[in-house]
Design an enzyme around this catalytic site. Structure first.
Site, short mmCIF file in Angstrom:
data_model
loop_
_atom_site.label_atom_id
_atom_site.label_comp_id
_atom_site.label_asym_id
_atom_site.label_seq_id
_atom_site.Cartn_x
_atom_site.Cartn_y
_atom_site.Cartn_z
N HIS A 96 -7.18 10.69 4.96
CA HIS A 96 -6.59 9.72 5.88
C HIS A 96 -6.74 10.20 7.32
CE1 HIS A 96 -4.09 8.45 2.25
NE2 HIS A 96 -4.76 7.37 2.61
N ASP B 284 0.82 -1.21 0.00
CA ASP B 284 0.00 0.00 0.00
C ASP B 284 0.86 1.27 0.00
OD1 ASP B 284 -2.56 1.25 0.19
OD2 ASP B 284 -2.29 1.53 2.34
N HIS B 285 0.45 2.24 -0.80
CA HIS B 285 1.09 3.56 -0.84
C HIS B 285 2.61 3.52 -1.05
CE1 HIS B 285 -2.21 6.31 -0.08
NE2 HIS B 285 -2.66 5.52 0.87
N SER C 244 -11.72 5.01 7.39
CA SER C 244 -11.96 5.06 8.84
C SER C 244 -12.77 6.30 9.18
CB SER C 244 -10.63 5.14 9.61
OG SER C 244 -9.90 3.96 9.44
N THR D 214 -6.69 3.52 10.13
CA THR D 214 -6.72 4.16 11.44
C THR D 214 -7.63 3.42 12.43
OG1 THR D 214 -6.32 6.26 10.34
CG2 THR D 214 -7.15 6.38 12.59
N ASN E 183 -10.42 1.22 1.74
CA ASN E 183 -9.22 1.09 2.57
C ASN E 183 -9.44 1.60 4.00
OD1 ASN E 183 -7.97 0.34 0.20
ND2 ASN E 183 -6.21 1.69 0.48
O1 G3H Z 1 -4.28 3.32 2.45
C1 G3H Z 1 -4.81 3.23 3.55
C2 G3H Z 1 -6.08 3.88 3.87
O2 G3H Z 1 -6.34 4.92 3.01
C3 G3H Z 1 -6.33 4.11 5.33
O3 G3H Z 1 -7.01 5.29 5.63
O4 G3H Z 1 -6.36 5.28 8.01
O5 G3H Z 1 -8.06 6.86 7.20
O6 G3H Z 1 -8.58 4.45 7.33
P1 G3H Z 1 -7.55 5.48 7.13
ZN ZN Z 2 -4.50 5.45 1.75
#
Ligand code: G3H
Ligand code: ZN
Length: 278
Positions: A177, A81-82, A208, A230, A227
């Site tokens: 995020h 991821d990312h 989240s 958090t 996704n």
């Molecule tokens: O790539 C991971 C997500 O975008 C997590 O986002 O922490 O706001 O749930 P979040």
């Molecule tokens: Zn993300």
């Protein structure tokens, strides 16, 4: 069970509407997520972020996910991821990740297209799914941007999708995020318009803190991958805090263990609440 690519999860009917994706950073988070997926017989995406990979080791985290998820009775996806670093993406491809995200959203639009296409060419040779991103998702995740939300333009998504041939595309439609202060302005109309204009499937980051209704409406508008990060962290932190109150002996294991069930319950609830059980 088998590790399958994100694309195959949809193409072969393991996922009917949308798939939940969860970041994990330690064993207990992983165990909780996997236990929920197993009990519901629902495929999920196990996500290892670049930040986690660089901190604990890409191979260590991948092997952890693989060895645990292989015992599942449902197929699963292991996703990087990312990742902003192409070498890390290449390493993930060689290790056996079934999906990778190249996040070139901090590059110029043309450079993002160029680099993402490079990744697509490499990954597709091995049947690995690629996710790209345009318009960096607002918020602190992976040291991302902290400026105001810039909504993705339909024509940008179209150009990016066509020129990179990316399988999944993370777009900016009002999420961020981390946790929300106030109610986010989600643009369901935009999700709908983009998803009808491009071949790549749409990804919503920053799930989240969104309500079940917001998540469901996003799926109805065209989001295929959601996704969550958090909330996994917070669930674990709260569980640990609670069990520390009753600490009876100097052993960290029962304290950490206490978070597995809570994470499992959170993941089950998330999957159920958006009615995407397969
Ligand atoms: O790539 C991971 C997500 O975008 C997590 O986002 O922490 O706001 O749930 P979040
Ligand atoms: Zn993300």
């Amino acid at each position: 069970m088998a590790i399958i690519s994100l694309k195959d999860a949809f193409d072969y009917g393991f996922v009917k509407t949308a798939i939940c994706s969860f970041n994990f950073v330690n064993v207990e988070q992983l165990y909780g997520i996997v236990a929920a997926a197993d009990e519901l017989q629902t495929p999920v995406v196990l996500m290892i972020s670049q930040k986690t990979a660089l901190k604990y080791g890409l191979e260590v985290m991948f092997n952890l996910a693989k060895s645990k998820a292989e015992k599942l009775h449902t197929p699963f996806v292991i996703h990087l991821d990312h990742a902003k670093n192409i070498e890390l993406v290449e390493k993930a491809i060689n290790l056996g990740f079934s999906s990778v995200m190249f996040d070139g959203s901090s590059l110029s639009f043309d450079e993002n297209i160029k680099k993402t296409y490079e990744v697509v060419k490499k990954a597709h040779r091995y049947g690995i799914t690629v996710e790209g991103e345009i318009n960096a998702i607002y918020g602190k995740e992976e040291d991302g941007p902290t400026s105001a939300i810039v909504y993705t333009k339909v024509e940008d998504a179209k150009k990016f999708s066509e020129e990179t041939e990316v399988d999944f595309l993370a777009v900016s439609v009002g999420t961020k995020h981390g946790l929300y202060e106030g109610t986010p302005s989600l643009r369901y109309d935009l999700i709908n318009e983009i998803s009808n204009s491009i071949k790549s499937k749409l990804v919503m980051h920053g799930c989240s803190g969104l309500t079940a209704e917001q998540l469901r409406k996003s799926i109805q508008s065209g989001i295929k991958k959601l996704n969550f990060g958090t909330e996994v962290m917070l669930t674990q932190i709260n569980a640990i805090k609670k069990s520390l109150e009753n600490l009876s002996k100097p052993d960290i294991r029962p304290i950490m263990d206490s978070s597995i069930d809570e994470i499992k319950a959170y993941v089950k609830n998330t999957i159920n609440s958006i009615s995407i059980s397969q």
